[in-house]
Motif scaffolding. Structure first.
Motif, PDB file in Angstrom:
ATOM      1  N   PHE A 156      97.129 -33.444  25.412  1.00 36.51           N
ATOM      2  CA  PHE A 156      98.681 -33.885  25.929  1.00 36.51           C
ATOM      3  C   PHE A 156      98.807 -33.467  27.515  1.00 36.51           C
ATOM      4  N   GLY A 157      97.695 -33.575  28.254  1.00 37.89           N
ATOM      5  CA  GLY A 157      97.617 -33.097  29.849  1.00 37.89           C
ATOM      6  C   GLY A 157      98.456 -33.945  30.517  1.00 37.89           C
ATOM      7  N   GLY A 158      99.450 -32.874  31.409  1.00 41.78           N
ATOM      8  CA  GLY A 158     100.415 -33.316  32.306  1.00 41.78           C
ATOM      9  C   GLY A 158     101.872 -33.887  31.657  1.00 41.78           C
ATOM     10  N   LEU A 159     101.725 -33.903  30.298  1.00 38.48           N
ATOM     11  CA  LEU A 159     102.966 -34.480  29.779  1.00 38.48           C
ATOM     12  C   LEU A 159     103.954 -33.320  29.591  1.00 38.48           C
ATOM     13  N   TRP A 160     105.179 -33.578  29.546  1.00 40.59           N
ATOM     14  CA  TRP A 160     106.566 -32.650  29.490  1.00 40.59           C
ATOM     15  C   TRP A 160     106.677 -32.761  27.916  1.00 40.59           C
ATOM     16  N   GLU A 161     107.197 -31.493  27.627  1.00 46.27           N
ATOM     17  CA  GLU A 161     107.374 -31.254  26.177  1.00 46.27           C
ATOM     18  C   GLU A 161     108.539 -30.257  26.004  1.00 46.27           C
ATOM     19  N   LEU A 162     108.937 -29.928  24.757  1.00 47.42           N
ATOM     20  CA  LEU A 162     109.865 -28.913  24.436  1.00 47.42           C
ATOM     21  C   LEU A 162     109.128 -27.401  24.387  1.00 47.42           C
ATOM     22  N   PRO A 163     109.388 -26.351  24.897  1.00 49.09           N
ATOM     23  CA  PRO A 163     108.799 -25.251  25.022  1.00 49.09           C
ATOM     24  C   PRO A 163     108.295 -24.768  23.719  1.00 49.09           C
ATOM     25  N   PRO A 164     107.030 -24.548  23.646  1.00 48.24           N
ATOM     26  CA  PRO A 164     106.438 -23.967  22.196  1.00 48.24           C
ATOM     27  C   PRO A 164     107.211 -22.352  22.061  1.00 48.24           C
ATOM     28  N   LEU A 165     107.180 -22.012  21.118  1.00 54.08           N
ATOM     29  CA  LEU A 165     107.929 -20.666  20.592  1.00 54.08           C
ATOM     30  C   LEU A 165     107.468 -19.629  21.477  1.00 54.08           C
TER      31      LEU A 165
ATOM     32  N   VAL B  77     108.471 -25.579  18.544  1.00 52.61           N
ATOM     33  CA  VAL B  77     108.910 -25.607  19.732  1.00 52.61           C
ATOM     34  C   VAL B  77     110.580 -25.546  19.483  1.00 52.61           C
ATOM     35  N   VAL B  78     111.193 -25.200  20.784  1.00 53.50           N
ATOM     36  CA  VAL B  78     112.419 -24.598  20.707  1.00 53.50           C
ATOM     37  C   VAL B  78     113.377 -25.549  21.537  1.00 53.50           C
ATOM     38  N   TRP B  79     114.499 -26.108  20.964  1.00 51.98           N
ATOM     39  CA  TRP B  79     115.388 -27.072  21.541  1.00 51.98           C
ATOM     40  C   TRP B  79     116.287 -25.964  22.322  1.00 51.98           C
ATOM     41  N   LEU B  80     116.216 -26.001  23.820  1.00 49.62           N
ATOM     42  CA  LEU B  80     117.250 -25.300  24.396  1.00 49.62           C
ATOM     43  C   LEU B  80     118.220 -26.152  25.122  1.00 49.62           C
TER      44      LEU B  80
END
Length: 174
Positions: free
Chosen positions: A86-95, A66-69
């Motif tokens: 992990f449906g509906g959950l927020w996360e850091l964007p994958p590469l 994932v990428v920390w922006l």
């Protein structure tokens, strides 16, 4: 009622958590004891039969990057579609999603997160990247939203446990 399968499921889970526990079931106060095969046959202490858990080292590994922006105290998060892992959950964007935003991340990971789930191990490498000029909806069918959020308020969105752990690591060592 026929249309309340969720209520029945929730009730049975509550019953299992409070009365019909695997260790020391409380059959005398159970409202379903008269219909219970274990209670009728005296096998309460033998049931349920629980399969032995696999060692963590035996579980398949799901590796993700994932990428920390980050800019001005805000980070970019993407939301998974409601179905699937992990449906509906927020996360850091994958590469790959970050790449579609025009982000070229730094080469070396700045953090790792390891987590053991019931059926797999999760290993997330975190790369750092520059905030893109604009956020556009991800063209990935696994994600349905993208937004900038204050790092301090990210947990209020409903984030994946792995993302929460990465945020806690950031708080400890920004």
């Amino acid at each position: 009622s026929p249309g309340a399968a969720g209520d029945l499921n929730q009730g049975l889970m509550e019953l299992g958590a409070t009365i019909c526990a695997p260790a020391q079931p409380r059959c005398l106060v159970c409202p379903l004891a008269h219909d219970c095969a274990a209670a009728r046959t005296g096998r309460q202490d033998e049931l349920p039969v629980v399969a032995a858990r696999k060692k963590a080292s035996e579980l398949p590994l799901l590796a993700r990057t994932v990428v920390w922006l980050e800019e001005a105290g805000e980070i970019v998060l993407v939301r998974r579609t409601p179905d699937g892992l992990f449906g509906g959950l927020w996360e850091l964007p994958p590469l790959d999603v970050a790449a579609r935003l025009g982000v070229t991340p730094d080469g070396a990971p700045v953090a790792f997160h390891d987590q053991t789930l019931t059926h797999r191990r999760l290993r997330i490498a975190v790369l750092r990247g520059a905030m893109p000029a604009a956020l556009v909806a991800p063209e990935d069918p696994g994600y349905d939203a993208i937004r900038r959020v204050a790092i301090t308020g990210a947990a209020a969105l409903g984030i994946a446990a792995s993302t929460a752990a990465i945020l806690r690591t950031y708080e400890d060592t920004p």
